[in-house]
Scaffold this active site. Structure first.
Site, PDB file in Angstrom:
ATOM      1  N   LEU A  18     -13.294  72.361  -9.324  1.00  0.00           N
ATOM      2  CA  LEU A  18     -13.375  70.954  -9.730  1.00  0.00           C
ATOM      3  C   LEU A  18     -14.827  70.520  -9.957  1.00  0.00           C
ATOM      4  O   LEU A  18     -15.083  69.436 -10.459  1.00  0.00           O
ATOM      5  CB  LEU A  18     -12.739  70.041  -8.668  1.00  0.00           C
ATOM      6  CG  LEU A  18     -11.222  70.080  -8.564  1.00  0.00           C
ATOM      7  CD1 LEU A  18     -10.745  69.090  -7.517  1.00  0.00           C
ATOM      8  CD2 LEU A  18     -10.564  69.770  -9.906  1.00  0.00           C
ATOM      9  N   ASP A  74     -24.337  77.784  -6.866  1.00  0.00           N
ATOM     10  CA  ASP A  74     -24.492  76.323  -6.788  1.00  0.00           C
ATOM     11  C   ASP A  74     -25.909  75.925  -6.373  1.00  0.00           C
ATOM     12  O   ASP A  74     -26.389  74.854  -6.745  1.00  0.00           O
ATOM     13  CB  ASP A  74     -23.490  75.718  -5.791  1.00  0.00           C
ATOM     14  CG  ASP A  74     -22.167  75.369  -6.483  1.00  0.00           C
ATOM     15  OD1 ASP A  74     -22.164  75.222  -7.720  1.00  0.00           O
ATOM     16  OD2 ASP A  74     -21.141  75.252  -5.781  1.00  0.00           O
ATOM     17  N   LYS A 190      -1.258  61.474 -12.808  1.00  0.00           N
ATOM     18  CA  LYS A 190      -0.467  61.564 -11.576  1.00  0.00           C
ATOM     19  C   LYS A 190      -1.364  61.542 -10.325  1.00  0.00           C
ATOM     20  O   LYS A 190      -2.331  62.294 -10.232  1.00  0.00           O
ATOM     21  CB  LYS A 190       0.345  62.868 -11.593  1.00  0.00           C
ATOM     22  CG  LYS A 190       1.453  62.848 -12.634  1.00  0.00           C
ATOM     23  CD  LYS A 190       2.475  61.795 -12.228  1.00  0.00           C
ATOM     24  CE  LYS A 190       3.627  61.681 -13.199  1.00  0.00           C
ATOM     25  NZ  LYS A 190       4.474  60.516 -12.882  1.00  0.00           N
ATOM     26  N   GLY A 358     -29.471  93.526 -14.152  1.00  0.00           N
ATOM     27  CA  GLY A 358     -28.227  94.222 -13.839  1.00  0.00           C
ATOM     28  C   GLY A 358     -28.466  95.339 -12.843  1.00  0.00           C
ATOM     29  O   GLY A 358     -29.606  95.676 -12.532  1.00  0.00           O
ATOM     30  N   CYS A 385     -36.043  91.815 -15.493  1.00  0.00           N
ATOM     31  CA  CYS A 385     -35.733  92.779 -14.450  1.00  0.00           C
ATOM     32  C   CYS A 385     -35.187  94.083 -15.050  1.00  0.00           C
ATOM     33  O   CYS A 385     -35.964  94.795 -15.677  1.00  0.00           O
ATOM     34  CB  CYS A 385     -34.802  92.160 -13.407  1.00  0.00           C
ATOM     35  SG  CYS A 385     -35.066  92.915 -11.795  1.00  0.00           S
ATOM     36  N   LEU A 386     -33.888  94.377 -14.958  1.00  0.00           N
ATOM     37  CA  LEU A 386     -33.404  95.601 -15.584  1.00  0.00           C
ATOM     38  C   LEU A 386     -33.748  95.608 -17.079  1.00  0.00           C
ATOM     39  O   LEU A 386     -33.985  96.665 -17.656  1.00  0.00           O
ATOM     40  CB  LEU A 386     -31.885  95.746 -15.383  1.00  0.00           C
ATOM     41  CG  LEU A 386     -31.273  97.014 -15.960  1.00  0.00           C
ATOM     42  CD1 LEU A 386     -31.856  98.267 -15.312  1.00  0.00           C
ATOM     43  CD2 LEU A 386     -29.749  97.024 -15.795  1.00  0.00           C
ATOM     44  N   GLY A 387     -33.804  94.433 -17.690  1.00  0.00           N
ATOM     45  CA  GLY A 387     -34.175  94.328 -19.107  1.00  0.00           C
ATOM     46  C   GLY A 387     -35.591  94.828 -19.334  1.00  0.00           C
ATOM     47  O   GLY A 387     -35.886  95.511 -20.321  1.00  0.00           O
ATOM     48  N   GLN A 389     -37.106  96.936 -17.256  1.00  0.00           N
ATOM     49  CA  GLN A 389     -37.073  98.354 -16.898  1.00  0.00           C
ATOM     50  C   GLN A 389     -36.582  99.190 -18.085  1.00  0.00           C
ATOM     51  O   GLN A 389     -37.121 100.261 -18.371  1.00  0.00           O
ATOM     52  CB  GLN A 389     -36.184  98.558 -15.667  1.00  0.00           C
ATOM     53  CG  GLN A 389     -36.670  97.757 -14.448  1.00  0.00           C
ATOM     54  CD  GLN A 389     -35.836  97.996 -13.189  1.00  0.00           C
ATOM     55  OE1 GLN A 389     -34.839  98.701 -13.211  1.00  0.00           O
ATOM     56  NE2 GLN A 389     -36.261  97.403 -12.081  1.00  0.00           N
ATOM     57  N   HIS A 511     -37.591  87.322 -11.970  1.00  0.00           N
ATOM     58  CA  HIS A 511     -36.529  86.499 -12.576  1.00  0.00           C
ATOM     59  C   HIS A 511     -37.029  85.080 -12.846  1.00  0.00           C
ATOM     60  O   HIS A 511     -36.880  84.205 -11.989  1.00  0.00           O
ATOM     61  CB  HIS A 511     -35.331  86.410 -11.628  1.00  0.00           C
ATOM     62  CG  HIS A 511     -34.599  87.694 -11.469  1.00  0.00           C
ATOM     63  ND1 HIS A 511     -33.438  87.975 -12.145  1.00  0.00           N
ATOM     64  CD2 HIS A 511     -34.871  88.782 -10.709  1.00  0.00           C
ATOM     65  CE1 HIS A 511     -33.015  89.189 -11.808  1.00  0.00           C
ATOM     66  NE2 HIS A 511     -33.865  89.692 -10.934  1.00  0.00           N
ATOM     67  N   GLU A 513     -35.699  82.911 -14.590  1.00  0.00           N
ATOM     68  CA  GLU A 513     -34.570  81.969 -14.718  1.00  0.00           C
ATOM     69  C   GLU A 513     -34.300  81.209 -13.430  1.00  0.00           C
ATOM     70  O   GLU A 513     -33.729  80.121 -13.466  1.00  0.00           O
ATOM     71  CB  GLU A 513     -33.311  82.695 -15.204  1.00  0.00           C
ATOM     72  CG  GLU A 513     -32.629  83.633 -14.211  1.00  0.00           C
ATOM     73  CD  GLU A 513     -33.186  85.044 -14.178  1.00  0.00           C
ATOM     74  OE1 GLU A 513     -34.360  85.230 -14.586  1.00  0.00           O
ATOM     75  OE2 GLU A 513     -32.482  85.960 -13.730  1.00  0.00           O
TER      76      GLU A 513
HETATM   77  N1  GLN Z   1     -31.170  97.499 -10.777  1.00  0.00           N
HETATM   78  C1  GLN Z   1     -32.564  97.262 -10.957  1.00  0.00           C
HETATM   79  C2  GLN Z   1     -33.330  97.378  -9.649  1.00  0.00           C
HETATM   80  O1  GLN Z   1     -32.744  97.262  -8.585  1.00  0.00           O
HETATM   81  C3  GLN Z   1     -32.795  95.913 -11.609  1.00  0.00           C
HETATM   82  C4  GLN Z   1     -32.326  94.763 -10.779  1.00  0.00           C
HETATM   83  C5  GLN Z   1     -32.154  93.491 -11.556  1.00  0.00           C
HETATM   84  O2  GLN Z   1     -32.066  93.502 -12.784  1.00  0.00           O
HETATM   85  N2  GLN Z   1     -32.053  92.371 -10.868  1.00  0.00           N
HETATM   86  O3  GLN Z   1     -34.505  97.564  -9.637  1.00  0.00           O
END
Ligand code: GLN
Length: 540
Positions: A18, A74, A190, A358, A385-387, A389, A511, A513
């Site tokens: 909700l 959240d 309702k 990821g 991050c993984l991006g 890497q 990160h 974001e």
């Molecule tokens: N899996 C990668 C690591 O642990 C990247 C982690 C992530 O993208 N937050 O280093």
């Protein structure tokens, strides 16, 4: 303000989803707009200690705070709405409550006593609720109780609220969020589900003070009166929460319904007849809703079936779009669907590419293909991050000629030997096998793109990863055109990479974001969206 902290509990009934988090954040925004200090806490009824190990498909994004807590998404909304930092104390799970109680039991704190849900678990819940008010002097602490009233899991939380209501009297208020469904066949809204949900709360000893009713249609005065009569609340304490065009409209809708005034009135506080000061919020919303241009950014990830898995990234684009006067349309691309023969097709028409964070091996191949395309075609690129890497692995393979370049995160039994461009650097991190979490400092290289973007040389960003760039290869990377423009001053770990010869190619180990808010859109996203609008446009 020099007065006692007031506690606001937000419970939910009838159904999940909700939007308790958005209602809590919106109420907090209104109170903040009246000059009060506010924080919001989320109590999650699951048994995991935190959501850190949960699959994003289960629970959406894991939000990371400055102090390195892995928390419910959240908390991201709370930070984005209020422009404040939250911490571990802002997200408590049943798992953590039990862990704390069991640890005390082992230490002998309850010697001779039987440890029980009431009073031991409920006392621990109450302690965790009061910590924020006791230690930080907030005017208001809003505590959102996860789950739906009636669930077995949330019973101890509702019991803790019952006890606190008894103990705190006028210093606390219970806001209950319910659903008023529209039955198309009957052509009517309702109220019965709301009545039942309030009954369920009453059975547990809690009389809600305010009802916020989610609805697709406006609630008439009569309907509000009917709900008030059946649920023992004042008619003005029945607040309509109509479906909104964007979550950022909700504070304004709540302001129209005077939710802040009703809450303060219930708490025995006088309210200034003037509304909360939301000037900055209005300015943002106006820019967000009236963009001058549109751009398309491809977001490559492997959890894209569930958009909540990338919540903070999506919201960062909303903030950065508004800042640039641009509507950012996200084109979701599944990393497992991208390969060398379809990559040009998949990425055609995009003005920018973001490769998402990821874990694990799945989808890495598609991410690397997409990055290769962006690097070779001058498409603005942001890797998180993984991006990031994957960006260094791609560069190592295709520019440095290191065919076996990879991260040691992949299976140990990989067919080919791996050249460890990314590895778990146990000695440096002194905590190999676990993750680097929370805020770390980073020094930017003078004159780099990162420096232009941040306009500072010393920054701090939040991390959530285990693998690190292998500095053994750094000189080779730099000589071939990918430079480390951000370095952790304490241990020399690479935090930012960029390609100066590319129009806009930036990879960050952290990160960004997690730190973008309505009041302060993140400079990396603002810069990326701007570049996509300028450079990316000319590619299409
Ligand atoms: N899996 C990668 C690591 O642990 C990247 C982690 C992530 O993208 N937050 O280093």
């Amino acid at each position: 303000m020099g007065q006692k902290t007031k506690y606001i509990f937000v419970t939910g009934g009838v159904t999940s989803s909700l939007g308790k988090g958005i209602i809590s954040a919106s109420l907090a925004k209104l109170l903040q707009g009246r000059g009060h200090s506010v924080t919001i806490q989320k109590l999650d009824p699951y048994i995991n200690i935190d959501p850190g190990t949960l699959n994003p498909y289960e629970h959406g994004e894991c939000f990371v705070t400055e102090d390195g807590a892995e928390t419910d998404l959240d908390l991201g909304h709370y930070e984005r709405f209020l422009n404040i930092n939250t911490s571990q104390a802002n997200n408590i799970t049943t798992g953590r409550i039990y862990q704390n109680v069991i640890t005390k039991e082992r230490k002998g704190d309850f010697l001779g006593k039987t440890v029980q849900v009431i009073p031991h678990i409920t006392d621990e819940i109450k302690r965790c609720i009061k910590i924020l008010g006791n230690e930080h002097n907030y005017d208001f602490v809003i505590t959102e109780i996860g789950g739906t009233v009636g669930d077995i899991e949330s019973l101890p939380y509702v019991e803790a609220v019952r006890q606190l209501k008894w103990e705190m009297g006028n210093d606390c208020v219970v806001v209950h969020l319910t659903l008023v469904p529209y039955l198309a066949a009957a052509g009517e809204l309702k109220t019965k589900p709301t009545q039942h949900s309030v009954k369920a709360l009453l059975e547990l000893g809690v009389q809600p003070d305010i009802l916020v009713c989610r609805t697709e249609h406006k609630l008439t005065k009569d309907l509000k009166r009917k709900i008030a009569r059946f649920c023992n609340v004042n008619p003005e304490a029945v607040v309509e929460s109509i479906d909104a065009e964007t979550i950022y409209d909700v504070p304004l809708l709540m302001e129209e319904e005077k939710l802040d005034c009703v809450v303060m009135d219930k708490l025995g506080m006088s309210t200034d007849p003037k509304n909360a000061d939301l000037t900055q919020w209005h300015r943002f919303l106006d820019r967000h809703k009236n963009p001058e241009t549109t751009i398309k950014i491809g977001l490559v990830g492997k959890y894209i079936e569930l958009k909540d898995a990338y919540k903070s990234i999506v919201e960062s684009f909303v903030h950065a779009g508004a800042e640039n006067g641009t509507d950012v349309e996200i084109v979701w691309l599944h990393s497992e669907d991208i390969n060398d023969s379809n990559v040009a097709n998949q990425l055609s028409g995009l003005q920018g590419l973001l490769v998402a964070p990821g874990f694990g091996e799945r989808g890495i191949g598609g991410k690397i293909e997409a990055i290769k395309y962006a690097r070779e075609n001058g498409l603005p690129f942001l890797g998180i991050c993984l991006g990031m890497q994957c960006a260094v692995i791609e560069f190592a393979r295709n520019v440095l000629g290191l065919d076996g370049a990879h991260t040691t995160e992949i299976r140990e039994d990989a067919a080919e030997p791996v050249i460890a461009i990314m590895e778990d650097q146990k000695e440096i991190n002194k905590m190999g096998g676990t993750m680097r979490l929370g805020a770390y400092p980073c020094d930017l290289k003078e004159g780099s793109k990162a420096h232009q973007i941040y306009r500072h040389l010393e920054i701090s960003e939040r991390h959530r990863h285990r693998f690190e760039f292998n500095n053994k290869y750094l000189a080779d990377f730099e000589s071939k055109g990918m430079v480390a423009s951000g370095i952790n001053p304490d241990n020399q770990l690479v935090e930012v990479v960029e390609i100066p010869n590319h129009p806009w190619f930036v990879g960050v180990q952290f990160h960004p974001e997690y730190k973008s808010t309505v009041a302060e859109p993140h400079p990396l996203f603002v810069g990326f969206v701007k570049a996509a609008g300028e450079i990316g446009k000319s590619l299409v």
